[in-house]
Write a protein that holds these residues in place. Structure first.
Motif, PDB file in Angstrom:
ATOM      1  N   ILE A 153       1.858  12.334 -16.983  1.00 57.44           N
ATOM      2  CA  ILE A 153       2.037  12.632 -15.334  1.00 57.44           C
ATOM      3  C   ILE A 153       3.356  13.192 -15.166  1.00 57.44           C
ATOM      4  N   LEU A 154       3.499  14.228 -14.411  1.00 53.03           N
ATOM      5  CA  LEU A 154       4.644  14.566 -14.106  1.00 53.03           C
ATOM      6  C   LEU A 154       4.821  15.538 -12.819  1.00 53.03           C
ATOM      7  N   SER A 155       6.021  15.727 -12.229  1.00 54.06           N
ATOM      8  CA  SER A 155       6.085  16.205 -10.939  1.00 54.06           C
ATOM      9  C   SER A 155       6.035  17.745 -10.914  1.00 54.06           C
ATOM     10  N   ALA A 187       7.079  21.608 -10.832  1.00 52.50           N
ATOM     11  CA  ALA A 187       8.301  22.199 -11.512  1.00 52.50           C
ATOM     12  C   ALA A 187       8.854  21.648 -12.850  1.00 52.50           C
ATOM     13  N   ALA A 188       8.385  20.685 -13.112  1.00 55.00           N
ATOM     14  CA  ALA A 188       8.884  19.968 -14.495  1.00 55.00           C
ATOM     15  C   ALA A 188       8.200  20.697 -15.645  1.00 55.00           C
ATOM     16  N   SER A 189       8.880  20.731 -16.867  1.00 55.08           N
ATOM     17  CA  SER A 189       8.425  21.377 -17.851  1.00 55.08           C
ATOM     18  C   SER A 189       7.420  20.472 -18.685  1.00 55.08           C
ATOM     19  N   LEU A 190       6.411  21.300 -19.190  1.00 53.42           N
ATOM     20  CA  LEU A 190       5.255  20.592 -19.906  1.00 53.42           C
ATOM     21  C   LEU A 190       5.460  20.731 -21.473  1.00 53.42           C
ATOM     22  N   GLU A 191       4.959  19.688 -22.218  1.00 49.40           N
ATOM     23  CA  GLU A 191       4.977  20.002 -23.573  1.00 49.40           C
ATOM     24  C   GLU A 191       3.917  18.783 -24.319  1.00 49.40           C
ATOM     25  N   LEU A 192       2.839  19.634 -24.638  1.00 51.01           N
ATOM     26  CA  LEU A 192       1.757  18.621 -25.392  1.00 51.01           C
ATOM     27  C   LEU A 192       1.717  19.011 -26.924  1.00 51.01           C
ATOM     28  N   GLY A 193       1.550  17.896 -27.544  1.00 47.32           N
ATOM     29  CA  GLY A 193       1.562  17.832 -29.108  1.00 47.32           C
ATOM     30  C   GLY A 193       0.241  18.041 -29.491  1.00 47.32           C
ATOM     31  N   CYS A 194       0.035  18.866 -30.476  1.00 41.09           N
ATOM     32  CA  CYS A 194      -1.211  18.930 -31.436  1.00 41.09           C
ATOM     33  C   CYS A 194      -0.699  19.103 -32.778  1.00 41.09           C
ATOM     34  N   ASN A 195      -1.412  18.301 -33.818  1.00 46.51           N
ATOM     35  CA  ASN A 195      -1.172  18.313 -35.046  1.00 46.51           C
ATOM     36  C   ASN A 195      -2.478  18.097 -35.591  1.00 46.51           C
ATOM     37  N   TYR A 196      -2.562  18.761 -36.839  1.00 44.36           N
ATOM     38  CA  TYR A 196      -4.122  18.924 -37.666  1.00 44.36           C
ATOM     39  C   TYR A 196      -3.682  18.459 -39.033  1.00 44.36           C
ATOM     40  N   SER A 208       7.525  25.379 -16.156  1.00 40.58           N
ATOM     41  CA  SER A 208       7.384  24.897 -14.849  1.00 40.58           C
ATOM     42  C   SER A 208       5.936  24.679 -14.421  1.00 40.58           C
ATOM     43  N   VAL A 209       5.525  23.382 -14.489  1.00 41.49           N
ATOM     44  CA  VAL A 209       4.107  23.236 -14.051  1.00 41.49           C
ATOM     45  C   VAL A 209       3.900  23.346 -12.555  1.00 41.49           C
ATOM     46  N   GLN A 210       2.542  23.523 -12.125  1.00 43.94           N
ATOM     47  CA  GLN A 210       2.285  23.510 -10.686  1.00 43.94           C
ATOM     48  C   GLN A 210       1.132  22.400 -10.447  1.00 43.94           C
ATOM     49  N   TRP A 211       0.805  22.052  -9.236  1.00 40.65           N
ATOM     50  CA  TRP A 211      -0.218  21.098  -8.885  1.00 40.65           C
ATOM     51  C   TRP A 211      -1.508  21.715  -9.652  1.00 40.65           C
ATOM     52  N   SER A 212      -1.948  22.705  -9.435  1.00 36.79           N
ATOM     53  CA  SER A 212      -2.899  23.541 -10.131  1.00 36.79           C
ATOM     54  C   SER A 212      -3.183  23.191 -11.659  1.00 36.79           C
ATOM     55  N   ASP A 213      -2.185  23.059 -12.274  1.00 41.30           N
ATOM     56  CA  ASP A 213      -2.326  22.646 -13.777  1.00 41.30           C
ATOM     57  C   ASP A 213      -2.755  21.354 -14.163  1.00 41.30           C
ATOM     58  N   THR A 214      -3.112  20.604 -12.950  1.00 42.91           N
ATOM     59  CA  THR A 214      -3.697  19.168 -13.392  1.00 42.91           C
ATOM     60  C   THR A 214      -5.121  19.705 -14.150  1.00 42.91           C
ATOM     61  N   ALA A 215      -5.297  19.105 -14.904  1.00 39.12           N
ATOM     62  CA  ALA A 215      -6.666  19.322 -15.909  1.00 39.12           C
ATOM     63  C   ALA A 215      -6.516  18.439 -17.155  1.00 39.12           C
ATOM     64  N   GLU A 216      -7.445  18.659 -18.291  1.00 38.94           N
ATOM     65  CA  GLU A 216      -7.483  18.158 -19.461  1.00 38.94           C
ATOM     66  C   GLU A 216      -7.088  19.251 -20.382  1.00 38.94           C
ATOM     67  N   ARG A 229      -5.043  14.429 -20.783  1.00 37.40           N
ATOM     68  CA  ARG A 229      -5.200  14.358 -19.320  1.00 37.40           C
ATOM     69  C   ARG A 229      -3.765  14.764 -18.766  1.00 37.40           C
ATOM     70  N   VAL A 230      -3.541  15.637 -17.845  1.00 43.19           N
ATOM     71  CA  VAL A 230      -2.256  16.042 -17.281  1.00 43.19           C
ATOM     72  C   VAL A 230      -2.453  15.935 -15.889  1.00 43.19           C
ATOM     73  N   LEU A 231      -1.784  15.063 -15.225  1.00 46.03           N
ATOM     74  CA  LEU A 231      -1.667  15.186 -13.663  1.00 46.03           C
ATOM     75  C   LEU A 231      -0.290  15.554 -13.245  1.00 46.03           C
ATOM     76  N   VAL A 232      -0.256  16.569 -12.551  1.00 45.50           N
ATOM     77  CA  VAL A 232       0.841  17.245 -11.859  1.00 45.50           C
ATOM     78  C   VAL A 232       0.935  16.494 -10.469  1.00 45.50           C
ATOM     79  N   LYS A 233       1.961  15.900 -10.011  1.00 43.57           N
ATOM     80  CA  LYS A 233       1.996  15.538  -8.683  1.00 43.57           C
ATOM     81  C   LYS A 233       2.815  16.443  -7.754  1.00 43.57           C
ATOM     82  N   PRO A 234       2.086  16.606  -6.444  1.00 48.15           N
ATOM     83  CA  PRO A 234       2.841  17.634  -5.702  1.00 48.15           C
ATOM     84  C   PRO A 234       4.084  17.137  -5.194  1.00 48.15           C
TER      85      PRO A 234
END
Lengths: 117, 113
Positions: free
Chosen positions: B12-14, B16-25, B80-88, B108-113
């Protein structure tokens, strides 16, 4: 968006009944895939096809069968549905495979929500 | 067996915040790597892919990902995320000589306006 149509989009049925889901593509892609999507598990491959009448199992193939008699259609059958098969099912296609020498992404259909009571 | 791990299940982030999602295989050989996004009620869409070459890959909607072979990682970023980036968001790995993808469990990413 890729021309992929899944039918039906929603289905509710009872335990023990047979169910067939259809995936139809208009892209003439060689590879077609069936996945199920469950919370916390992401997408898991059920079966896939690399050509007409050529299919192979994925990681969760038990209880499912598939058929591909035409390039454009890939059918997924649950011979005797169980409640554990309640899920959202996605079909995907790719021009070639997704392995190292076949670097084509998969494109997904809109999904079928299947509930088994 | 090959596995793909996405360590963050919910973020969950607001705006304009930065997003980083981890993936390891887990697979040790050469792989193809993908990130997909699924907006609420929609199908998966390809964000970006890595096959070879520059390990920093740019995708659609301002997303990028970096492949670090030594760490078996393919992390997704957006400055810099936007509200429209709310998704999985799903990471997927395709291994050499195979036609199958293995997916991570999703974030699951929730971007709060």
């Amino acid at each position: 968006d890729a021309g992929i149509t899944q039918s039906p989009r929603h289905k509710v049925t009872e335990t023990g009944t047979p169910v067939t889901l259809r995936c139809h593509q208009t892209e003439n892609h060689r590879y077609m895939y069936w996945y199920r999507q469950d919370p916390g598990h992401g997408l898991r491959l059920i079966h896939y096809s690399y050509g007409v009448k050529d299919t192979d199992k994925g990681e969760v193939s038990d209880g499912y069968s598939v058929s591909r008699s035409k390039t454009e259609d890939f059918l997924l059958t649950l011979e005797s549905a169980t409640s554990s098969q309640t899920s959202v099912y996605f079909c995907a296609i790719s021009e070639s495979g997704s392995g190292l020498n076949s670097n084509q992404p998969q494109h997904f259909g809109d999904g079928t929500r299947l509930s088994i009571l | 067996a090959q596995s793909v791990s996405q360590h963050n299940h919910h973020v969950i982030l607001s705006e304009a915040a930065s997003l980083e999602l981890g993936c390891n295989y887990s697979y040790g050989g050469t792989v193809n790597l993908f990130w997909y996004v699924q907006y609420p009620g929609q199908h998966l869409q390809l964000l970006l892919k890595y096959f070879s070459g520059d390990p920093l890959v740019k995708g659609i909607k301002g997303f990028e990902a970096e492949f670090i072979k030594s760490k078996f990682s393919f992390n997704l970023r957006k400055p810099s995320v936007q509200w429209s980036d709310t998704a999985e968001y799903f990471c997927a790995v395709g291994k050499a000589a195979g036609n199958k993808l293995t997916f991570g469990g999703g974030t699951r990413v929730l971007v709060k306006p």
